[in-house]
Design a protein around this motif. Structure first.
Motif, PDB file in Angstrom:
ATOM      1  N   THR A  43       0.817  -1.211   0.000  1.00 25.11           N
ATOM      2  CA  THR A  43       0.000   0.000   0.000  1.00 25.11           C
ATOM      3  C   THR A  43       0.855   1.268   0.000  1.00 25.11           C
ATOM      4  O   THR A  43       0.378   2.342  -0.358  1.00 25.11           O
ATOM      5  N   ARG A  46       1.367   4.204  -2.671  1.00 26.13           N
ATOM      6  CA  ARG A  46       0.638   5.476  -2.700  1.00 26.13           C
ATOM      7  C   ARG A  46       1.569   6.678  -2.551  1.00 26.13           C
ATOM      8  O   ARG A  46       1.219   7.793  -2.912  1.00 26.13           O
ATOM      9  N   SER A  51      -3.552   7.870  -4.627  1.00 23.51           N
ATOM     10  CA  SER A  51      -4.845   7.255  -4.942  1.00 23.51           C
ATOM     11  C   SER A  51      -5.671   8.141  -5.867  1.00 23.51           C
ATOM     12  O   SER A  51      -6.343   7.644  -6.775  1.00 23.51           O
ATOM     13  N   ASP A  63      -8.592   3.504  -3.754  1.00 24.37           N
ATOM     14  CA  ASP A  63      -7.750   3.825  -2.606  1.00 24.37           C
ATOM     15  C   ASP A  63      -6.774   2.678  -2.386  1.00 24.37           C
ATOM     16  O   ASP A  63      -7.176   1.509  -2.352  1.00 24.37           O
ATOM     17  N   TRP A  64      -5.504   3.000  -2.267  1.00 23.88           N
ATOM     18  CA  TRP A  64      -4.471   1.988  -2.069  1.00 23.88           C
ATOM     19  C   TRP A  64      -4.617   1.248  -0.741  1.00 23.88           C
ATOM     20  O   TRP A  64      -4.087   0.152  -0.580  1.00 23.88           O
ATOM     21  N   ILE A  65      -5.299   1.822   0.228  1.00 23.91           N
ATOM     22  CA  ILE A  65      -5.406   1.204   1.554  1.00 23.91           C
ATOM     23  C   ILE A  65      -6.046  -0.175   1.486  1.00 23.91           C
ATOM     24  O   ILE A  65      -5.845  -1.012   2.355  1.00 23.91           O
ATOM     25  N   LEU A  67      -5.102  -2.549  -0.182  1.00 17.73           N
ATOM     26  CA  LEU A  67      -4.039  -3.556  -0.218  1.00 17.73           C
ATOM     27  C   LEU A  67      -3.586  -3.965   1.181  1.00 17.73           C
ATOM     28  O   LEU A  67      -2.897  -4.963   1.344  1.00 17.73           O
ATOM     29  N   HIS A  68      -3.975  -3.189   2.170  1.00 19.59           N
ATOM     30  CA  HIS A  68      -3.551  -3.454   3.544  1.00 19.59           C
ATOM     31  C   HIS A  68      -4.655  -4.170   4.326  1.00 19.59           C
ATOM     32  O   HIS A  68      -4.932  -3.852   5.482  1.00 19.59           O
TER      33      HIS A  68
END
Length: 166
Positions: A43, A46, A51, A63-65, A67-68
Protein backbone atom coordinates in the motif's frame (compact mmCIF):
# COMPACT_ATOMS: atom_id res chain seq x y z
CA UNK A 1 11.30 2.46 8.42
CA UNK A 2 11.31 0.94 11.93
CA UNK A 3 7.83 -0.34 11.18
CA UNK A 4 8.94 -2.47 8.22
CA UNK A 5 11.99 -3.76 10.10
CA UNK A 6 9.74 -4.81 12.99
CA UNK A 7 7.48 -6.77 10.64
CA UNK A 8 10.42 -8.61 9.08
CA UNK A 9 11.94 -9.42 12.48
CA UNK A 10 8.58 -10.72 13.71
CA UNK A 11 8.15 -12.96 10.65
CA UNK A 12 11.73 -14.20 11.03
CA UNK A 13 11.11 -15.10 14.66
CA UNK A 14 7.85 -16.94 13.97
CA UNK A 15 9.27 -18.90 11.02
CA UNK A 16 12.49 -19.77 12.83
CA UNK A 17 10.61 -21.03 15.88
CA UNK A 18 8.41 -23.06 13.50
CA UNK A 19 11.61 -24.57 12.05
CA UNK A 20 12.35 -26.06 15.47
CA UNK A 21 9.19 -28.15 15.14
CA UNK A 22 8.98 -28.70 11.38
CA UNK A 23 12.15 -29.84 9.63
CA UNK A 24 10.92 -28.67 6.23
CA UNK A 25 10.99 -25.03 7.39
CA UNK A 26 14.55 -24.42 6.24
CA UNK A 27 16.35 -21.09 5.90
CA UNK A 28 14.95 -20.39 2.41
CA UNK A 29 11.43 -20.87 3.76
CA UNK A 30 12.18 -18.53 6.66
CA UNK A 31 13.08 -15.98 3.99
CA UNK A 32 9.73 -16.63 2.29
CA UNK A 33 7.94 -15.79 5.55
CA UNK A 34 9.99 -12.60 5.81
CA UNK A 35 8.99 -11.69 2.25
CA UNK A 36 5.37 -12.31 3.22
CA UNK A 37 5.73 -9.64 5.89
CA UNK A 38 6.23 -7.08 3.10
CA UNK A 39 2.94 -7.89 1.37
CA UNK A 40 0.56 -5.61 3.31
CA UNK A 41 2.94 -2.68 2.90
CA UNK A 42 2.47 -2.73 -0.86
CA UNK A 43 0.00 0.00 0.00
CA UNK A 44 3.03 2.30 0.37
CA UNK A 45 3.00 2.60 -3.44
CA UNK A 46 0.64 5.48 -2.70
CA UNK A 47 3.74 7.53 -1.89
CA UNK A 48 4.74 7.29 -5.56
CA UNK A 49 1.31 7.21 -7.18
CA UNK A 50 -1.41 8.89 -5.09
CA UNK A 51 -4.85 7.25 -4.94
CA UNK A 52 -6.40 10.37 -6.46
CA UNK A 53 -4.20 10.01 -9.54
CA UNK A 54 -5.22 6.37 -10.05
CA UNK A 55 -8.85 7.34 -9.49
CA UNK A 56 -8.51 10.02 -12.14
CA UNK A 57 -6.92 7.59 -14.61
CA UNK A 58 -9.44 4.79 -14.04
CA UNK A 59 -12.48 6.99 -13.62
CA UNK A 60 -13.70 4.96 -10.61
CA UNK A 61 -13.25 5.36 -6.84
CA UNK A 62 -9.86 4.01 -5.76
CA UNK A 63 -7.75 3.83 -2.61
CA UNK A 64 -4.47 1.99 -2.07
CA UNK A 65 -5.41 1.20 1.55
CA UNK A 66 -7.37 -1.77 0.25
CA UNK A 67 -4.04 -3.56 -0.22
CA UNK A 68 -3.55 -3.45 3.54
CA UNK A 69 -6.36 -5.92 4.31
CA UNK A 70 -6.62 -9.68 4.73
CA UNK A 71 -8.42 -10.06 1.40
CA UNK A 72 -5.73 -8.27 -0.59
CA UNK A 73 -2.97 -10.06 1.32
CA UNK A 74 -4.57 -13.39 0.44
CA UNK A 75 -4.74 -12.41 -3.24
CA UNK A 76 -1.08 -11.37 -3.15
CA UNK A 77 -0.09 -14.62 -1.44
CA UNK A 78 -1.94 -16.58 -4.13
CA UNK A 79 -0.08 -14.67 -6.84
CA UNK A 80 3.20 -15.47 -5.08
CA UNK A 81 2.25 -19.14 -4.91
CA UNK A 82 1.73 -19.21 -8.67
CA UNK A 83 5.32 -18.05 -9.17
CA UNK A 84 6.90 -21.18 -7.65
CA UNK A 85 6.96 -24.79 -8.78
CA UNK A 86 3.95 -26.92 -8.05
CA UNK A 87 5.81 -29.03 -5.49
CA UNK A 88 6.63 -25.92 -3.40
CA UNK A 89 3.23 -24.22 -3.49
CA UNK A 90 1.72 -25.46 -0.23
CA UNK A 91 4.82 -24.57 1.77
CA UNK A 92 5.22 -21.18 0.12
CA UNK A 93 1.51 -20.49 0.67
CA UNK A 94 1.83 -21.33 4.37
CA UNK A 95 4.90 -19.18 4.96
CA UNK A 96 3.85 -16.19 2.85
CA UNK A 97 0.56 -16.30 4.78
CA UNK A 98 2.38 -16.42 8.12
CA UNK A 99 4.43 -13.37 7.17
CA UNK A 100 1.46 -11.39 5.88
CA UNK A 101 -0.76 -12.37 8.82
CA UNK A 102 1.90 -11.42 11.37
CA UNK A 103 2.16 -8.01 9.69
CA UNK A 104 -1.60 -7.44 9.68
CA UNK A 105 -1.99 -8.53 13.29
CA UNK A 106 0.93 -6.38 14.46
CA UNK A 107 -0.59 -3.39 12.68
CA UNK A 108 -3.89 -4.03 14.42
CA UNK A 109 -2.12 -2.98 17.65
CA UNK A 110 -1.08 0.45 16.32
CA UNK A 111 -2.18 3.57 18.14
CA UNK A 112 -4.95 5.28 16.15
CA UNK A 113 -6.67 8.56 17.03
CA UNK A 114 -10.11 6.93 16.71
CA UNK A 115 -9.21 3.96 18.89
CA UNK A 116 -10.21 1.72 15.98
CA UNK A 117 -7.98 -0.28 13.70
CA UNK A 118 -8.37 -0.59 9.93
CA UNK A 119 -10.89 -3.05 8.37
CA UNK A 120 -8.56 -5.99 8.98
CA UNK A 121 -10.87 -8.72 7.69
CA UNK A 122 -12.14 -6.96 4.59
CA UNK A 123 -13.83 -8.25 2.34
CA UNK A 124 -15.48 -10.52 4.91
CA UNK A 125 -16.48 -7.59 7.06
CA UNK A 126 -15.98 -3.83 7.13
CA UNK A 127 -15.69 -3.92 10.91
CA UNK A 128 -12.92 -1.74 12.32
CA UNK A 129 -11.88 -3.64 15.47
CA UNK A 130 -10.78 -1.65 18.51
CA UNK A 131 -7.04 -1.28 18.88
CA UNK A 132 -5.17 -1.29 22.18
CA UNK A 133 -2.86 1.40 20.77
CA UNK A 134 0.41 -0.07 21.97
CA UNK A 135 2.71 1.89 19.63
CA UNK A 136 3.00 4.16 16.60
CA UNK A 137 4.41 2.96 13.29
CA UNK A 138 7.19 5.54 13.71
CA UNK A 139 8.26 4.28 17.15
CA UNK A 140 11.66 2.58 17.21
CA UNK A 141 11.01 0.63 20.42
CA UNK A 142 9.14 -2.25 18.70
CA UNK A 143 12.14 -2.71 16.39
CA UNK A 144 14.44 -2.96 19.40
CA UNK A 145 12.16 -5.46 21.14
CA UNK A 146 11.62 -7.59 18.02
CA UNK A 147 15.34 -7.34 17.23
CA UNK A 148 16.27 -8.63 20.68
CA UNK A 149 13.76 -11.47 20.39
CA UNK A 150 14.98 -12.34 16.87
CA UNK A 151 18.59 -12.31 18.06
CA UNK A 152 17.70 -14.63 20.95
CA UNK A 153 15.92 -17.01 18.58
CA UNK A 154 18.90 -16.88 16.20
CA UNK A 155 21.36 -17.74 18.99
CA UNK A 156 19.17 -20.61 20.23
CA UNK A 157 18.86 -21.94 16.67
CA UNK A 158 22.65 -21.77 16.16
CA UNK A 159 23.27 -23.59 19.44
CA UNK A 160 20.80 -26.32 18.44
CA UNK A 161 22.44 -26.64 15.03
CA UNK A 162 25.93 -26.82 16.54
CA UNK A 163 24.83 -29.50 19.01
CA UNK A 164 23.17 -31.54 16.27
CA UNK A 165 26.27 -31.44 14.06
CA UNK A 166 28.63 -32.45 16.93
Amino acid sequence: MPDLLSHVLLAYTIATVASWRYEWVTRPYVTVAMAGAFIPDMTKVRLLIPSARVEQLLGIPFDWIGLHTAGAALCSVLIGVLLVSESERSRVFALLSVGAASHLIADAFLLKPTGLSYPLLWPLTRLHPPTPGLYLSTDFEPSIVFGAIALTVYVITRLQTDRASS
